[in-house]
Design a protein around this motif. Structure first.
Motif, PDB file in Angstrom:
ATOM      1  N   GLY A 247      -7.691  11.031   5.722  1.00 58.62           N
ATOM      2  CA  GLY A 247      -8.634  12.109   6.513  1.00 58.62           C
ATOM      3  C   GLY A 247      -9.029  13.231   5.701  1.00 58.62           C
ATOM      4  N   LEU A 248      -8.513  13.445   4.391  1.00 63.88           N
ATOM      5  CA  LEU A 248      -8.612  14.346   3.394  1.00 63.88           C
ATOM      6  C   LEU A 248      -9.284  13.815   2.210  1.00 63.88           C
ATOM      7  N   ASP A 249      -9.992  14.505   1.542  1.00 62.64           N
ATOM      8  CA  ASP A 249     -10.583  13.860   0.251  1.00 62.64           C
ATOM      9  C   ASP A 249      -9.735  13.404  -0.889  1.00 62.64           C
ATOM     10  N   GLY A 250      -9.834  11.996  -0.922  1.00 61.40           N
ATOM     11  CA  GLY A 250      -8.712  11.410  -1.830  1.00 61.40           C
ATOM     12  C   GLY A 250      -7.343  11.287  -1.255  1.00 61.40           C
ATOM     13  N   LEU A 251      -7.043  11.551  -0.274  1.00 65.67           N
ATOM     14  CA  LEU A 251      -5.685  11.581   0.133  1.00 65.67           C
ATOM     15  C   LEU A 251      -5.105  10.122   0.476  1.00 65.67           C
ATOM     16  N   ALA A 252      -5.748   9.312   0.957  1.00 65.14           N
ATOM     17  CA  ALA A 252      -5.387   7.942   1.012  1.00 65.14           C
ATOM     18  C   ALA A 252      -5.422   7.093  -0.328  1.00 65.14           C
ATOM     19  N   ILE A 253      -6.431   7.349  -0.971  1.00 62.70           N
ATOM     20  CA  ILE A 253      -6.708   6.199  -2.132  1.00 62.70           C
ATOM     21  C   ILE A 253      -5.712   6.372  -3.313  1.00 62.70           C
ATOM     22  N   VAL A 254      -4.978   7.848  -3.572  1.00 59.86           N
ATOM     23  CA  VAL A 254      -4.163   7.883  -4.833  1.00 59.86           C
ATOM     24  C   VAL A 254      -2.900   7.201  -4.244  1.00 59.86           C
ATOM     25  N   PRO A 255      -2.298   7.403  -3.148  1.00 58.41           N
ATOM     26  CA  PRO A 255      -0.995   6.698  -2.782  1.00 58.41           C
ATOM     27  C   PRO A 255      -1.305   5.047  -2.620  1.00 58.41           C
ATOM     28  N   THR A 256      -2.579   4.768  -2.466  1.00 55.75           N
ATOM     29  CA  THR A 256      -2.802   3.132  -2.432  1.00 55.75           C
ATOM     30  C   THR A 256      -2.775   2.748  -3.977  1.00 55.75           C
ATOM     31  N   ILE A 257      -3.258   3.645  -4.620  1.00 59.12           N
ATOM     32  CA  ILE A 257      -3.231   3.281  -6.221  1.00 59.12           C
ATOM     33  C   ILE A 257      -1.960   3.192  -6.708  1.00 59.12           C
ATOM     34  N   LEU A 258      -1.017   4.141  -6.211  1.00 64.10           N
ATOM     35  CA  LEU A 258       0.393   4.348  -6.555  1.00 64.10           C
ATOM     36  C   LEU A 258       1.283   2.988  -6.009  1.00 64.10           C
ATOM     37  N   VAL A 259       1.151   2.594  -4.835  1.00 62.85           N
ATOM     38  CA  VAL A 259       1.721   1.460  -4.153  1.00 62.85           C
ATOM     39  C   VAL A 259       1.242   0.327  -4.802  1.00 62.85           C
ATOM     40  N   ALA A 260      -0.072   0.127  -5.083  1.00 66.06           N
ATOM     41  CA  ALA A 260      -0.408  -1.122  -5.782  1.00 66.06           C
ATOM     42  C   ALA A 260       0.109  -1.332  -7.107  1.00 66.06           C
ATOM     43  N   GLY A 261       0.259  -0.268  -7.925  1.00 70.54           N
ATOM     44  CA  GLY A 261       0.880  -0.300  -9.053  1.00 70.54           C
ATOM     45  C   GLY A 261       2.391  -0.642  -9.188  1.00 70.54           C
ATOM     46  N   ALA A 262       2.931  -0.278  -7.947  1.00 68.61           N
ATOM     47  CA  ALA A 262       4.543  -0.687  -7.872  1.00 68.61           C
ATOM     48  C   ALA A 262       4.524  -1.978  -7.617  1.00 68.61           C
ATOM     49  N   LEU A 263       3.596  -2.631  -6.370  1.00 71.83           N
ATOM     50  CA  LEU A 263       3.553  -3.968  -6.117  1.00 71.83           C
ATOM     51  C   LEU A 263       3.391  -4.971  -7.174  1.00 71.83           C
ATOM     52  N   ALA A 264       2.492  -4.252  -8.069  1.00 76.13           N
ATOM     53  CA  ALA A 264       2.249  -5.225  -9.267  1.00 76.13           C
ATOM     54  C   ALA A 264       3.526  -5.456 -10.125  1.00 76.13           C
ATOM     55  N   ILE A 265       4.163  -4.430 -10.160  1.00 75.53           N
ATOM     56  CA  ILE A 265       5.633  -4.706 -11.074  1.00 75.53           C
ATOM     57  C   ILE A 265       6.656  -5.683 -10.095  1.00 75.53           C
ATOM     58  N   PHE A 266       6.530  -5.549  -8.857  1.00 74.46           N
ATOM     59  CA  PHE A 266       7.367  -6.290  -7.914  1.00 74.46           C
ATOM     60  C   PHE A 266       6.924  -7.690  -8.086  1.00 74.46           C
ATOM     61  N   ALA A 267       5.546  -8.072  -8.238  1.00 73.48           N
ATOM     62  CA  ALA A 267       4.659  -9.344  -8.220  1.00 73.48           C
ATOM     63  C   ALA A 267       5.106  -9.915  -9.898  1.00 73.48           C
ATOM     64  N   TYR A 268       5.054  -9.137 -10.457  1.00 75.56           N
ATOM     65  CA  TYR A 268       5.442  -9.810 -11.894  1.00 75.56           C
ATOM     66  C   TYR A 268       6.727 -10.192 -11.926  1.00 75.56           C
ATOM     67  N   VAL A 269       7.723  -9.445 -11.874  1.00 74.07           N
ATOM     68  CA  VAL A 269       9.285  -9.744 -11.739  1.00 74.07           C
ATOM     69  C   VAL A 269       9.589 -10.907 -10.987  1.00 74.07           C
ATOM     70  N   THR A 270       8.742 -10.935  -9.604  1.00 67.83           N
ATOM     71  CA  THR A 270       9.044 -11.973  -8.737  1.00 67.83           C
ATOM     72  C   THR A 270       8.844 -13.431  -9.198  1.00 67.83           C
ATOM     73  N   GLY A 271       7.816 -13.221  -9.808  1.00 65.45           N
ATOM     74  CA  GLY A 271       7.155 -14.655 -10.330  1.00 65.45           C
ATOM     75  C   GLY A 271       7.522 -15.206 -11.809  1.00 65.45           C
ATOM     76  N   ASN A 272       8.464 -14.194 -12.197  1.00 67.39           N
ATOM     77  CA  ASN A 272       9.131 -14.721 -13.516  1.00 67.39           C
ATOM     78  C   ASN A 272      10.455 -15.124 -13.395  1.00 67.39           C
ATOM     79  N   ILE A 273      10.853 -16.234 -13.715  1.00 62.19           N
ATOM     80  CA  ILE A 273      12.214 -16.861 -13.354  1.00 62.19           C
ATOM     81  C   ILE A 273      13.335 -15.964 -13.922  1.00 62.19           C
ATOM     82  N   ASN A 274      13.066 -15.432 -15.311  1.00 63.96           N
ATOM     83  CA  ASN A 274      14.144 -14.907 -16.071  1.00 63.96           C
ATOM     84  C   ASN A 274      14.443 -13.473 -15.523  1.00 63.96           C
ATOM     85  N   PHE A 275      13.385 -12.552 -15.043  1.00 62.74           N
ATOM     86  CA  PHE A 275      13.522 -11.443 -14.365  1.00 62.74           C
ATOM     87  C   PHE A 275      13.971 -11.381 -13.152  1.00 62.74           C
TER      88      PHE A 275
END
Length: 360
Positions: free
Chosen positions: A196-224
């Motif tokens: 609803g505001l300029d840039g309000l939704a896209i930055v949290p989306t970027i941050l959450v995507a970054g965190a999920l990237a970390i979860f995806a990486y370690v979840t798909g790695n048997i050692n981690f």
């Protein structure tokens, strides 16, 4: 697609194998989406202006928003085009998780596009009727949920991971379908309400995507995954590519969406991005952690639920206006202050969510 070319080139020189590394492909996917969004953005904005595809503004909203009237919307098409192009170039297209995620990206993007089209082109203030919007969101989410449940090959894929407890992973059974449905649909609409505001939704989306990237990486790695006491799900690490594409496309869009915005993403962007975050969280088995990571989206959604519920039951409003970012605007906070403070809160919540990886 390029990973197939890499396999062919490796027969001539093994040095090309570097293009098969997940980390490098993620970086390249991020840069591809970023550059595509920045380079195409100005032309797309001009095109939207010529078509007079402009934002409509609520009459009961903050007066400062009246100047946003006519600002090009449906910029989410740019985000989705950058994501899809980048993923098709750099992801392993033989991976079923990639196609499941792209189904949500495209499916929810189409629903959002129809809604935006009816609002700004056909001048229908209501857009796509709410029940039809939710119906199509539900059909897509349920189809994906049933597919994932029917094709699950290990108990870990349908277990509920409870953060902070390393040995608490109850099997969901068919309730898994319900969890997937509410995660995807809920996340989609939560991001939509936040936009609803300029840039309000896209930055949290970027941050959450970054965190999920970390979860995806370690979840798909048997050692981690073994070290962190989280389920090991083979091939799910390929979702890091999609997360990287979301980050790149999001940053490219933010270049034009930052205050004062030159373009808005519209429902075509917010519904698709929210649904994509939801399905990635499902695939890496972190639905509960998504509530923490996307806390800003949750707060915005709860503010609407509380406002509507209070007005219907008591005839009184709790907030000056919902979603809650408008409440702070009506209290006198300048729009940039609301935006940046919400970004800061989002960053804190993402860090808390990431902490669940170790605090078990």
């Amino acid at each position: 697609m390029l990973i197939l070319i890499t396999d062919w080139l490796m027969q001539f020189d093994v040095g090309f194998s570097v293009l098969g590394y997940l980390t490098l492909r993620t970086i390249l996917a991020t840069l591809t989406a970023l550059l595509m969004a920045i380079l195409i953005g100005p032309k797309m904005i001009l095109w939207l202006q010529k078509l007079q595809i402009g934002q409509t503004v609520r009459d009961d909203g903050p007066e400062s928003h009246l100047q946003k009237m006519g600002t090009p919307t449906m910029g989410g098409v740019l985000i989705l085009a950058a994501i899809l192009t980048s993923v098709l170039l750099w992801a392993d297209l033989s991976n079923e998780y990639v196609w499941v995620t792209l189904t949500i990206v495209v499916g929810y993007g189409v629903v959002g596009f129809v809604d935006d089209y009816r609002k700004v082109v056909r001048k229908d203030a209501k857009g796509l009727i709410a029940r039809w919007k939710y119906l199509w969101q539900s059909i897509i989410a349920l189809a994906v949920a049933i597919y994932l449940y029917a094709n699950a090959t290990s108990p870990e894929q349908t277990a509920l991971v409870v953060p902070f407890f390393k040995d608490v992973m109850p099997q969901l059974g068919m309730f898994y379908i319900v969890v997937v449905y509410f995660t995807v649909v809920g996340s989609s609409n939560a991001v939509n309400l936040t936009d609803g505001l300029d840039g309000l939704a896209i930055v949290p989306t970027i941050l959450v995507a970054g965190a999920l990237a970390i979860f995806a990486y370690v979840t798909g790695n048997i050692n981690f995954s073994e070290y962190l006491h989280i389920p090991y799900i083979p091939q799910v690490s390929e979702l890091v590519i999609i997360c990287g594409a979301i980050i790149g496309a999001g940053l490219g869009f933010l270049w034009f969406n930052a205050y004062p915005a030159q373009v808005f993403m519209g429902d075509v962007g917010s519904l698709a991005l929210g649904g994509t975050l939801g399905i990635i969280a499902v695939l890496v088995r972190q639905e509960i952690v998504l509530i923490i990571l996307g806390g800003i989206f949750v707060i915005e959604t709860l503010s609407v639920i509380i406002q509507v519920g209070s007005f219907k039951l008591r005839g009184k409003r709790v907030f000056r206006m919902a979603p809650i970012h408008h409440h702070f605007e009506l209290k006198g906070w300048p729009e940039p202050k609301v935006i940046v403070r919400f970004w800061i809160i989002s960053l804190i919540l993402v860090l808390v969510g990431l902490a669940t990886l170790k605090l078990r």
